[in-house]
Design an enzyme around this catalytic site. Structure first.
Site, PDB file in Angstrom:
ATOM      1  N   HIS A 138      11.314 -38.179 -11.735  1.00 26.49           N
ATOM      2  CA  HIS A 138      10.799 -38.550 -10.410  1.00 26.49           C
ATOM      3  C   HIS A 138       9.411 -37.985 -10.155  1.00 26.49           C
ATOM      4  O   HIS A 138       9.010 -37.808  -8.996  1.00 26.49           O
ATOM      5  CB  HIS A 138      11.782 -38.080  -9.326  1.00 26.49           C
ATOM      6  CG  HIS A 138      13.126 -38.728  -9.444  1.00 26.49           C
ATOM      7  ND1 HIS A 138      13.310 -40.071  -9.298  1.00 26.49           N
ATOM      8  CD2 HIS A 138      14.343 -38.215  -9.757  1.00 26.49           C
ATOM      9  CE1 HIS A 138      14.589 -40.364  -9.485  1.00 26.49           C
ATOM     10  NE2 HIS A 138      15.240 -39.250  -9.774  1.00 26.49           N
ATOM     11  N   GLU A 166      13.263 -18.775 -11.939  1.00 20.30           N
ATOM     12  CA  GLU A 166      12.948 -17.365 -12.181  1.00 20.30           C
ATOM     13  C   GLU A 166      12.111 -17.236 -13.460  1.00 20.30           C
ATOM     14  O   GLU A 166      11.168 -16.445 -13.520  1.00 20.30           O
ATOM     15  CB  GLU A 166      14.251 -16.553 -12.238  1.00 20.30           C
ATOM     16  CG  GLU A 166      14.112 -15.090 -12.590  1.00 20.30           C
ATOM     17  CD  GLU A 166      13.216 -14.286 -11.655  1.00 20.30           C
ATOM     18  OE1 GLU A 166      12.843 -14.764 -10.578  1.00 20.30           O
ATOM     19  OE2 GLU A 166      12.855 -13.165 -12.044  1.00 20.30           O
ATOM     20  N   GLU A 181       3.664 -14.893 -13.018  1.00 18.52           N
ATOM     21  CA  GLU A 181       3.325 -13.551 -12.508  1.00 18.52           C
ATOM     22  C   GLU A 181       2.558 -12.731 -13.534  1.00 18.52           C
ATOM     23  O   GLU A 181       1.591 -12.058 -13.191  1.00 18.52           O
ATOM     24  CB  GLU A 181       4.609 -12.767 -12.176  1.00 18.52           C
ATOM     25  CG  GLU A 181       5.203 -13.072 -10.825  1.00 18.52           C
ATOM     26  CD  GLU A 181       6.485 -12.284 -10.566  1.00 18.52           C
ATOM     27  OE1 GLU A 181       6.683 -11.865  -9.432  1.00 18.52           O
ATOM     28  OE2 GLU A 181       7.302 -12.099 -11.489  1.00 18.52           O
ATOM     29  N   LYS A 217       8.384 -15.612 -13.575  1.00 18.78           N
ATOM     30  CA  LYS A 217       8.008 -14.498 -14.471  1.00 18.78           C
ATOM     31  C   LYS A 217       6.756 -14.863 -15.254  1.00 18.78           C
ATOM     32  O   LYS A 217       5.833 -14.071 -15.366  1.00 18.78           O
ATOM     33  CB  LYS A 217       9.116 -14.171 -15.484  1.00 18.78           C
ATOM     34  CG  LYS A 217      10.334 -13.470 -14.997  1.00 18.78           C
ATOM     35  CD  LYS A 217      10.139 -12.023 -14.635  1.00 18.78           C
ATOM     36  CE  LYS A 217       9.698 -11.854 -13.235  1.00 18.78           C
ATOM     37  NZ  LYS A 217      10.647 -11.852 -12.174  1.00 18.78           N
ATOM     38  N   TRP A 262      -3.332  -2.435  -1.238  1.00 16.95           N
ATOM     39  CA  TRP A 262      -3.151  -3.828  -1.655  1.00 16.95           C
ATOM     40  C   TRP A 262      -3.746  -4.632  -0.512  1.00 16.95           C
ATOM     41  O   TRP A 262      -3.208  -4.651   0.596  1.00 16.95           O
ATOM     42  CB  TRP A 262      -1.674  -4.127  -1.853  1.00 16.95           C
ATOM     43  CG  TRP A 262      -1.404  -5.508  -2.351  1.00 16.95           C
ATOM     44  CD1 TRP A 262      -1.428  -5.938  -3.646  1.00 16.95           C
ATOM     45  CD2 TRP A 262      -1.039  -6.647  -1.557  1.00 16.95           C
ATOM     46  NE1 TRP A 262      -1.106  -7.265  -3.701  1.00 16.95           N
ATOM     47  CE2 TRP A 262      -0.866  -7.733  -2.440  1.00 16.95           C
ATOM     48  CE3 TRP A 262      -0.841  -6.861  -0.192  1.00 16.95           C
ATOM     49  CZ2 TRP A 262      -0.510  -9.005  -2.011  1.00 16.95           C
ATOM     50  CZ3 TRP A 262      -0.494  -8.138   0.243  1.00 16.95           C
ATOM     51  CH2 TRP A 262      -0.332  -9.185  -0.663  1.00 16.95           C
ATOM     52  N   LYS A 304       4.618  -4.444  -5.984  1.00 21.19           N
ATOM     53  CA  LYS A 304       6.055  -4.332  -6.220  1.00 21.19           C
ATOM     54  C   LYS A 304       6.843  -4.486  -4.930  1.00 21.19           C
ATOM     55  O   LYS A 304       7.892  -5.102  -4.900  1.00 21.19           O
ATOM     56  CB  LYS A 304       6.335  -2.954  -6.841  1.00 21.19           C
ATOM     57  CG  LYS A 304       7.775  -2.719  -7.219  1.00 21.19           C
ATOM     58  CD  LYS A 304       8.118  -3.475  -8.467  1.00 21.19           C
ATOM     59  CE  LYS A 304       9.589  -3.450  -8.769  1.00 21.19           C
ATOM     60  NZ  LYS A 304       9.986  -4.642  -9.529  1.00 21.19           N
ATOM     61  N   ASN A 321      -0.484   1.673   6.377  1.00 23.19           N
ATOM     62  CA  ASN A 321       0.231   0.586   5.697  1.00 23.19           C
ATOM     63  C   ASN A 321       0.622  -0.411   6.766  1.00 23.19           C
ATOM     64  O   ASN A 321       1.059  -0.003   7.844  1.00 23.19           O
ATOM     65  CB  ASN A 321       1.542   1.092   5.071  1.00 23.19           C
ATOM     66  CG  ASN A 321       1.310   1.843   3.786  1.00 23.19           C
ATOM     67  OD1 ASN A 321       0.183   1.957   3.327  1.00 23.19           O
ATOM     68  ND2 ASN A 321       2.378   2.351   3.217  1.00 23.19           N
ATOM     69  N   GLY A 322       0.532  -1.693   6.458  1.00 25.98           N
ATOM     70  CA  GLY A 322       0.966  -2.693   7.427  1.00 25.98           C
ATOM     71  C   GLY A 322      -0.189  -3.553   7.887  1.00 25.98           C
ATOM     72  O   GLY A 322      -1.248  -3.595   7.258  1.00 25.98           O
ATOM     73  N   CYS A 382       0.846  -1.182   0.000  1.00 26.07           N
ATOM     74  CA  CYS A 382       0.000   0.000   0.000  1.00 26.07           C
ATOM     75  C   CYS A 382       0.890   1.242   0.000  1.00 26.07           C
ATOM     76  O   CYS A 382       2.064   1.164   0.288  1.00 26.07           O
ATOM     77  CB  CYS A 382      -0.925   0.087   1.193  1.00 26.07           C
ATOM     78  SG  CYS A 382      -1.815  -1.421   1.560  1.00 26.07           S
ATOM     79  N   ARG A 426       3.187  -0.166  -5.341  1.00 28.17           N
ATOM     80  CA  ARG A 426       3.076  -0.836  -4.048  1.00 28.17           C
ATOM     81  C   ARG A 426       1.742  -1.545  -3.863  1.00 28.17           C
ATOM     82  O   ARG A 426       1.590  -2.367  -2.963  1.00 28.17           O
ATOM     83  CB  ARG A 426       3.231   0.178  -2.918  1.00 28.17           C
ATOM     84  CG  ARG A 426       4.583   0.798  -2.850  1.00 28.17           C
ATOM     85  CD  ARG A 426       4.605   1.849  -1.791  1.00 28.17           C
ATOM     86  NE  ARG A 426       4.416   1.259  -0.470  1.00 28.17           N
ATOM     87  CZ  ARG A 426       5.414   0.908   0.310  1.00 28.17           C
ATOM     88  NH1 ARG A 426       6.640   1.064  -0.074  1.00 28.17           N
ATOM     89  NH2 ARG A 426       5.178   0.388   1.499  1.00 28.17           N
TER      90      ARG A 426
HETATM   91  C1  G6P Z   1       7.469  -8.911  -4.470  1.00 18.70           C
HETATM   92  C2  G6P Z   1       7.739  -8.545  -5.903  1.00 18.70           C
HETATM   93  C3  G6P Z   1       8.845  -9.430  -6.460  1.00 18.70           C
HETATM   94  C4  G6P Z   1      10.078  -9.346  -5.587  1.00 18.70           C
HETATM   95  C5  G6P Z   1       9.763  -9.684  -4.133  1.00 18.70           C
HETATM   96  C6  G6P Z   1      10.936  -9.374  -3.220  1.00 18.70           C
HETATM   97  O1  G6P Z   1       6.910 -10.179  -4.408  1.00 18.70           O
HETATM   98  O2  G6P Z   1       6.573  -8.667  -6.680  1.00 18.70           O
HETATM   99  O3  G6P Z   1       9.164  -9.003  -7.765  1.00 18.70           O
HETATM  100  O4  G6P Z   1      11.045 -10.237  -6.066  1.00 18.70           O
HETATM  101  O5  G6P Z   1       8.666  -8.884  -3.689  1.00 18.70           O
HETATM  102  O6  G6P Z   1      11.159  -7.991  -3.228  1.00 18.70           O
HETATM  103  P1  G6P Z   1      12.517  -7.293  -2.876  1.00 18.70           P
HETATM  104  O7  G6P Z   1      12.243  -5.825  -3.013  1.00 18.70           O
HETATM  105  O8  G6P Z   1      12.857  -7.685  -1.470  1.00 18.70           O
HETATM  106  O9  G6P Z   1      13.539  -7.806  -3.838  1.00 18.70           O
END
Ligand code: G6P
Length: 611
Positions: free
Chosen positions: A507, A484, A491, A488, A75, A606, A100-101, A2, A27
């Site tokens: 397996h 990764e 996501e 991606k 969020w 983010k 926030n929090g 947020c 955020r």
């Molecule tokens: C969120 C983002 C990811 C990121 C993760 C860790 O889940 O959507 O893209 O990798 O947080 O964030 P940081 O800022 O600690 O790398």
């Protein structure tokens, strides 16, 4: 999570709040709202479900004009994303709160406040703060004093901004576990959860510390620390004006950020390489002394940053001979951890504000680690401020929620760490450091070559347009690259994707393979190539379609059901960095074909500043 923005000024602040919210949308973006003490002398609010643009449209129809206000982009954590749960939350008609929090004891407080006659109109934990504050105001009608009393009863994490129609000369704020920064103007002051939100109005900032309470007037700021003492916080001038906040020629931020990788990797390497060695002091003046004592490394991170840590484990053990463990922060922070003697704690984070990573670092301080290092993209973040050593990844601002350039610059930082530790401890094989330094210098150019494959990858993406499941395979340090790649894809395209070490296929996951399940593989030309080729045969024998990103010297060719995309040859150690790029492009183009919101995929944010 947020975003918070607040302002107290002589001019109408609504447009400033809206612009701040737009800048904070990374955020969280499932609902947004604003509360303004209007020039009519009343506290008014406007909230909308959906993105900030919805709120902006609503305000265009019914403007709120005033000189004091707070705003929020949400969020959802407690309560579904909808207008009723959007912030600001009111208690009565005079008091507005954004938060926030997470308030962990919200249920108990809610019951207590209901008993006192307060009526709840949302499902959020935040609303308890508004009513509790209202209740405290009955004992002491000074807003700051009431906030001080209120936070004593809150358990959990919060960044709070509060305004009251009864004291319209001030904005009050509290920070505990969720960052807040005051933006200092001339005859006007601001508040936000991230300085980015305020860069259009000021470049002078004052960062609140854990436990701080602030009373912000147009022309003064007063702060009390966690013990209640009045304190001064240093005002800092922000000077990194180089960050571009527009998409330029690109359709999405994500594509722009993918294409920025040669330049930002170059920047991350700047001033960190000597002629044939890594400059250890890049990690800070005490780095050489600390690194000489390191016998183990514990890496902790979340999401994409965790995958970077997993790659680093292969490097640290194979190149520097240092045992390394990697764990997601949300597990590490609650596990009873046995710390080996002389272990360096390394946190990796793009934002430096991820709640779990930050909590893991704070726990680590009690556990007897040798010291802490943050590999982070934000120099003014909590993680950096609280770690002994820092290596900044100079990726620049990353706006796309799916992390791209932050990941590759983290990998560069982690390779610099590996070489530094090996150098200081004398564990690198002769000549290896000089050779890898040379390879690192060439890396930006190689990344540029990989990006030139953009249109080839775009065509391959069509194979995924009607698929619902995908497997990603890799061996060795390419296994985290496959993870990764799968992250991606899920996501941003919402296609279910899983990653496996290729040798693990037989397996279990092989049972899933059929012609509807594309299998993506990264195949650099290393000692595992022949084994990987056998794994791919196992897929073909079950009718699975293969998409293979292979070294141009690996001798792999197109065939029925096998699509080979040749990659420029690269030293095996650097291959994880290079092979990440086509996987990013693949996810991007699949998402574009599926028409999803690439830069702001559903349900994600983010920066995850809640647990
Ligand atoms: C969120 C983002 C990811 C990121 C993760 C860790 O889940 O959507 O893209 O990798 O947080 O964030 P940081 O800022 O600690 O790398």
């Amino acid at each position: 999570m947020c975003g918070i923005v607040g302002a107290v000024a002589e001019r109408n602040i609504t447009a400033i709040l809206l612009e701040g919210l737009k800048r904070l949308e990374y955020r969280g973006y499932d609902s947004a709202g604003v509360a303004v003490f209007t020039n009519n002398g009343t506290l008014e609010r406007m909230r909308r479900n959906g993105k900030v643009a919805e709120l902006e449209q609503a305000l265009a129809g019914e403007p709120l004009v005033g000189r004091l206000g707070i705003a929020h982009t949400r969020w959802a954590t407690h309560g579904a994303p909808c207008e009723r749960n959007a912030h600001p939350h009111f208690s009565g008609s005079d008091l507005a709160v954004v938060h926030n929090g997470i308030i962990e004891n919200h249920e108990a407080l809610r019951e207590q406040l209901k008993g006192l006659g307060y009526v709840f109109t949302s499902d959020t934990d935040t609303e308890v703060i508004a009513h509790l504050l209202n209740h405290k105001l009955k004992d002491n009608n000074d807003l700051t004093a009431a906030l001080k009393a209120t936070v004593k009863e809150l358990h959990g994490a919060y960044g709070l901004a509060v305004i009251s129609a009864k004291q319209p000369d001030r904005l009050v704020a509290a920070r505990s576990g969720s960052p807040l920064v005051i933006g200092l103007g001339l005859g006007e002051n601001f508040l936000a959860s991230d300085q980015l939100a305020l860069r259009q109005v000021t470049d002078r900032f004052m960062y609140l510390e854990e436990g701080d309470i602030a009373e912000i007037h147009r022309d003064s700021v007063q702060i009390w620390d966690v013990t209640g003492q009045s304190v001064q916080r240093e005002a800092v001038q922000y000077s990194d004006g180089a960050e571009a906040a527009d998409k330029g020629e690109y359709r999405h931020y994500m594509l722009k950020e993918i294409h920025e990788q040669p330049a930002v990797v170059q920047r991350t390497l700047e001033n960190r390489l000597g002629q044939d060695h890594v400059l250890v002091q890049a990690f800070g003046p005490q780095a050489a002394e600390l690194f000489a004592k390191v016998r183990n490394v514990q890496i902790v991170a979340c999401g994409t940053s965790y995958h970077a840590g997993m790659v680093a484990r292969y490097w640290l053990e194979s190149l520097a001979g240092i045992p390394c463990q990697v764990e997601v922060a949300s597990e590490f922070r609650y596990r009873k951890v046995v710390v080996q003697p002389d272990t360096l704690f390394v946190s990796i984070s793009q934002s430096g504000e991820t709640a779990d990573t930050l909590a893991a670092l704070r726990n680590a301080k009690e556990l007897g680690f040798l010291g802490s290092l943050a590999i982070c993209n934000v120099g003014i973040s909590s993680l950096v401020r609280e770690s002994d050593l820092t290596l900044l990844t100079h990726a620049g601002r990353e706006i796309g929620v799916a992390s791209t350039k932050a990941f590759t610059t983290q990998l560069v930082g982690l390779l610099l760490l590996t070489l530094s530790l090996g150098q200081v401890r004398g564990t690198l094989q002769a000549g290896v450091e000089a050779q890898l330094v040379e390879e690192l210098r060439r890396l930006p150019a190689r990344l540029g070559e990989a990006l030139a494959m953009d249109t080839t990858v775009e065509k391959v993406a069509q194979l995924f347009a009607d698929k619902h499941h995908t497997l990603f395979l890799g061996r060795g340090a390419q296994f985290p690259v496959a993870m990764e790649g799968a992250l991606k894809l899920k996501e941003i395209s919402y296609i279910h994707a899983e990653a496996y070490p290729a040798g693990e296929l037989k397996h279990g996951p092989l049972a899933l393979v059929d012609s509807d399940m594309p299998v993506v593989t990264v195949a650099p030309n290393n000692e595992l190539l022949e084994k990987l080729k056998s794994n791919l045969q196992e897929v073909r024998a079950r009718g699975g379609e293969l998409i293979v990103f292979a070294d141009e010297q690996a001798g792999m060719t197109n065939g029925e059901g096998t699509h080979v995309i040749n990659m420029p040859h690269i030293h095996d150690v650097l291959a994880p960095i290079l092979y990440t790029l086509p996987l990013q492009l693949l996810s991007y183009y699949v998402a574009v074909l599926k028409g999803t919101d690439v830069d702001q995929p559903r349900n994600l944010a983010k920066s995850v500043t809640v647990e």
